[in-house]
Design an enzyme around this catalytic site. Structure first.
Site, short mmCIF file in Angstrom:
data_model
loop_
_atom_site.label_atom_id
_atom_site.label_comp_id
_atom_site.label_asym_id
_atom_site.label_seq_id
_atom_site.Cartn_x
_atom_site.Cartn_y
_atom_site.Cartn_z
N SER A 54 -43.37 -59.21 -49.11
CA SER A 54 -43.38 -60.56 -48.54
C SER A 54 -44.75 -61.22 -48.53
O SER A 54 -44.85 -62.44 -48.35
CB SER A 54 -42.85 -60.52 -47.10
OG SER A 54 -43.60 -59.62 -46.31
N ASP A 356 -46.28 -65.59 -38.15
CA ASP A 356 -45.03 -65.30 -37.44
C ASP A 356 -45.02 -63.93 -36.76
O ASP A 356 -43.97 -63.40 -36.42
CB ASP A 356 -43.83 -65.40 -38.40
CG ASP A 356 -43.94 -64.44 -39.58
OD1 ASP A 356 -44.89 -63.62 -39.61
OD2 ASP A 356 -43.07 -64.49 -40.47
N HIS A 359 -46.61 -61.91 -40.78
CA HIS A 359 -47.30 -62.48 -41.94
C HIS A 359 -48.41 -63.42 -41.49
O HIS A 359 -48.42 -63.88 -40.34
CB HIS A 359 -46.29 -63.23 -42.82
CG HIS A 359 -45.08 -62.42 -43.16
ND1 HIS A 359 -43.89 -62.54 -42.47
CD2 HIS A 359 -44.89 -61.46 -44.09
CE1 HIS A 359 -43.00 -61.69 -42.97
NE2 HIS A 359 -43.58 -61.03 -43.95
#
Length: 390
Positions: A54, A356, A359
């Site tokens: 991610s 968040d 990340h």
């Protein structure tokens, strides 16, 4: 002062046309400060191929349909730069986006979104959010397979590359000529291998047991790409996870001695450093075996530690608290994560390193990318870029 001297010279010569042209150039240089700035330099990389999770996924997870309604497919994800969700796990651009821009290349299209006949000669992104360096079977055998976001591991991504390779080049000579001007990003990958285990109650000692197999998986993938023709490869290490809101929340301790001077968890940052040391040792051995390849270690840990140690210098105010979340000391609440009901995003993500809880923000990724492209956090250094990351 140089600009004022130029203006004076043009005025003195009464050459008003050139003066107006200079003003126009100055206007565009000032007003579009958020874009990379061109400098006179040849483009060293003609394509970039990215593998990972991610931290660099630009849409594969979203396209895979792994979760029916993923929150990364809607705002506030993507709010800062794209003004819409793109499948990136951030408010804006990622490190891979800044690297592509710095080398004059378009943002990499996600592999799973490629269309027939699409031009892929300048690169493709194979990274998938939630991906692991180890195959899914490793986690299933240990009873934590249900934690996996995706089964599109590093090996799966390598399979996608091999499938796509005939569209890029055909003969060995053709591939050698093509890949000698390509940059391969092998990660960051491996962080999720530890994250899944940690979420299921794994302590630092248990995570340490997984380091050899995770490092081996990353090394094997790097070796496989070299044997496919890759010449220049970047292999990033892990971030200082002890500074992330999710770890600070899940492993909160009443003991002040468990934290460093920046408020980060010593044990988990120490673990990240150990993983990075072992990865660098493995890469050193790989360089001896493949002297024709240029294997670059990207020090994500060191590049990120700068803004935890001196946040004000990088424009940050809330160092350890997530910008987007559902409350709590670090604004990470597992029952109201960013994008879910009960969560809110801060008005200015550029003031936060963490987006968040898991990340980072575009602002953080910009600083890390700048440290990689301009140095000193790529060893050996990347080739000089024709554009400057502002």
């Amino acid at each position: 002062m140089y600009i004022f001297w130029l203006l004076h010279s043009y005025l003195y010569a009464n050459n008003m046309m050139k003066f107006y042209i200079l003003l126009i150039i100055g206007y565009f240089s000032c007003c579009f400060h958020d874009k990379v700035v061109s400098v006179p330099s040849p483009i060293p990389y003609k394509s970039v191929f990215n593998f990972g999770d991610s931290l660099s996924d630009t849409g594969n997870f979203l396209a895979s349909g792994a979760i029916q309604f993923p929150v990364i497919g809607k705002l506030p994800y993507g709010v800062t730069f794209f003004r819409k969700a793109t499948g990136r796990c951030s408010d804006g651009r990622l490190i891979i986006d800044f690297i592509a821009e710095a080398y004059g290349l378009p943002l990499l299209p996600p592999y799973l979104n490629l269309s027939n006949g699409q031009n892929i000669k300048q690169g493709v992104n194979f990274a998938v959010a939630g991906a692991t360096a180890l195959d899914a079977e490793f986690f299933i055998q240990r009873g934590i397979g249900k934690a996996l976001w995706t089964r599109d591991s590093l090996n799966v991504q390598l399979g996608w590359f091999r499938k796509l390779k005939p569209s890029l080049c055909t003969t060995k000579q053709d591939c050698d000529n093509y890949f000698k001007n390509s940059l391969f990003m092998v990660g960051e990958i491996g962080g999720n291998d530890y994250n899944y285990a940690a979420v299921f109650g794994g302590n630092v000692s248990q995570l340490l047991d997984n380091v050899p197999v995770v490092v081996e998986a990353i090394t094997n993938a790097t070796r496989a790409l070299i044997e496919e023709g890759a010449v220049e490869l970047v292999v990033p290490g892990n971030l200082p996870v002890g500074c992330s809101a999710v770890y600070l929340t899940l492993f909160r301790s009443p003991n002040k001695g468990d934290y460093d001077e920046n408020g980060c968890l010593n044990a988990f940052n120490g673990f990240a450093m150990y993983h990075n040391e072992q990865l660098q040792l493995a890469l050193r051995n790989l360089r001896h075996k493949y002297p024709q390849a240029r294997i670059i270690y990207a020090d994500y840990y060191g590049a990120a530690q700068r803004f935890y140690r001196a946040p004000g210098h990088y424009g940050f105010r809330r160092t350890l608290r997530a910008c987007c979340g559902g409350g709590g000391p670090f604004n990470f609440n597992n029952s109201a994560r960013c994008g879910h009901v009960g969560s809110n995003a801060c008005p200015d993500p550029s003031k936060y390193p963490n987006w968040d809880g898991i990340h980072l923000t575009e602002a953080s990724y910009r600083h890390i990318a700048r440290g990689l492209v301009n140095g000193p956090f790529s060893r050996p250094p990347l080739k000089s870029s024709p554009f400057i990351i502002p």
